[in-house]
Design a protein around this motif. Structure first.
Motif, PDB file in Angstrom:
ATOM      1  N   ARG A  32       4.689 -17.697  44.077  1.00 15.19           N
ATOM      2  CA  ARG A  32       4.270 -16.604  44.960  1.00 15.19           C
ATOM      3  C   ARG A  32       5.281 -16.354  46.073  1.00 15.19           C
ATOM      4  NH1 ARG A  32      -2.308 -16.931  45.092  1.00 15.19           N
ATOM      5  NH2 ARG A  32      -2.567 -17.733  42.983  1.00 15.19           N
ATOM      6  N   SER A  33       6.544 -16.643  45.799  1.00 17.27           N
ATOM      7  CA  SER A  33       7.595 -16.341  46.768  1.00 17.27           C
ATOM      8  C   SER A  33       7.639 -14.841  47.028  1.00 17.27           C
ATOM      9  CB  SER A  33       8.946 -16.811  46.224  1.00 17.27           C
ATOM     10  OG  SER A  33       8.941 -18.189  45.947  1.00 17.27           O
ATOM     11  N   ASP A  36      10.412  -8.033  46.390  1.00 17.88           N
ATOM     12  CA  ASP A  36      10.359  -6.593  46.680  1.00 17.88           C
ATOM     13  C   ASP A  36       9.133  -5.952  46.044  1.00 17.88           C
ATOM     14  OD1 ASP A  36      12.796  -6.604  48.094  1.00 17.88           O
ATOM     15  OD2 ASP A  36      13.939  -6.428  46.232  1.00 17.88           O
ATOM     16  N   VAL A  37       8.801  -6.374  44.821  1.00 16.85           N
ATOM     17  CA  VAL A  37       7.690  -5.750  44.098  1.00 16.85           C
ATOM     18  C   VAL A  37       6.941  -6.788  43.260  1.00 16.85           C
ATOM     19  CG1 VAL A  37       8.726  -3.450  43.912  1.00 16.85           C
ATOM     20  CG2 VAL A  37       9.182  -5.152  42.145  1.00 16.85           C
ATOM     21  N   VAL A  38       5.686  -6.468  42.990  1.00  9.69           N
ATOM     22  CA  VAL A  38       4.917  -7.141  41.947  1.00  9.69           C
ATOM     23  C   VAL A  38       4.915  -6.209  40.740  1.00  9.69           C
ATOM     24  CG1 VAL A  38       2.649  -7.962  41.214  1.00  9.69           C
ATOM     25  CG2 VAL A  38       3.426  -8.380  43.554  1.00  9.69           C
ATOM     26  N   ALA A  67      -2.096 -10.801  49.558  1.00  8.68           N
ATOM     27  CA  ALA A  67      -1.542 -11.998  50.195  1.00  8.68           C
ATOM     28  C   ALA A  67      -0.178 -11.745  50.817  1.00  8.68           C
ATOM     29  CB  ALA A  67      -1.440 -13.126  49.163  1.00  8.68           C
ATOM     30  N   GLY A  68       0.354 -10.519  50.675  1.00  5.81           N
ATOM     31  CA  GLY A  68       1.634 -10.183  51.279  1.00  5.81           C
ATOM     32  C   GLY A  68       2.843 -10.636  50.497  1.00  5.81           C
ATOM     33  N   ALA A 133      11.443  -9.422  41.900  1.00  2.00           N
ATOM     34  CA  ALA A 133      10.139  -9.057  41.357  1.00  2.00           C
ATOM     35  C   ALA A 133       9.349 -10.281  40.928  1.00  2.00           C
ATOM     36  CB  ALA A 133      10.315  -8.124  40.159  1.00  2.00           C
ATOM     37  N   VAL A 134       8.048 -10.238  41.197  1.00  2.00           N
ATOM     38  CA  VAL A 134       7.109 -11.204  40.658  1.00  2.00           C
ATOM     39  C   VAL A 134       6.431 -10.545  39.460  1.00  2.00           C
ATOM     40  CG1 VAL A 134       5.082 -12.635  41.072  1.00  2.00           C
ATOM     41  CG2 VAL A 134       6.686 -12.196  42.920  1.00  2.00           C
TER      42      VAL A 134
END
Length: 202
Positions: A32-33, A36-38, A67-68, A133-134
């Motif tokens: 969860r670092s 810029d985007v999910v 969660a930001g 990205a996550v």
């Protein structure tokens, strides 16, 4: 010749087993670092309503946004024949209904498999000046999605969903790990989509 054949079989078995282990290992990562985007990988939708699999991914993406972890959520996925909505549109619609502002969602409705969707979304993300990205998908899909995203030029890591139909039983989990191992090896060998290896692989 027998020794050569036996050696090839052993090496092939070790490669397959090692890849399967990595699929399982990365499925357990929940990074969860800040990014810029999910990016939410698309799945089936029905007249604008996400399927249970897709909704589980969207719920995880909404949690990360709240969660930001990132300030924007990108939904992906094209449309099937006769569909009114793309998977990406259905995903964005669901997120907006759950309180994510419309200016914080980006819908990229291109691609009918993982590879096509990630290549399209990578172009859209980089065009906006974003790089990190996550990725949100099913656990067993995470390693292949991350590999494809990085190949497309994104600095990507994974935070998969651990709810929904895909993770309900051990039998189903094993089946998905088996299929994802095949799909990932196929991609590494060909740099092509593995949709011909089975439904829902992409």
């Amino acid at each position: 010749m027998r020794r050569l054949l036996l050696g090839m079989l052993i090496v092939g078995g070790l490669v397959f087993a090692g890849t399967g282990f990595r699929v399982w290992q990365v499925a357990r990562i929940d990074d969860r670092s800040h990014a810029d985007v999910v990016i939410v990988l698309g799945a089936a939708q029905y007249q604008g309503q996400p399927s249970a699999v897709f909704e589980a991914r969207l719920r995880k993406a909404k949690h990360l946004y709240d969660a930001g972890v990132a300030e924007h959520v990108v939904t992906t996925g094209g449309r099937q024949e006769r569909d009114r909505y793309t998977e990406a549109e259905a995903g964005s619609k669901w997120l907006r209904a759950k309180g994510v502002p419309s200016d914080r969602t980006v819908s990229v409705g291109e691609g009918n498999d993982t590879l096509g969707s990630l290549r399209a979304v990578a172009d859209a993300v980089k065009a906006r000046g974003w790089r990190t990205a996550v990725l949100v998908s099913d656990p067993w899909h995470s390693l292949r999605a991350r590999t494809m995203a990085r190949d497309a030029g994104l600095d990507a890591w994974v935070s998969p969903t651990h709810s929904g139909p895909v993770v309900q039983t051990r039998e189903r989990q094993f089946r998905y790990i088996w299929r994802e191992t095949q799909a990932l090896l196929y991609y590494r060998l060909t740099k092509a989509s593995a949709d011909q290896l089975g439904a829902d692989l992409g």
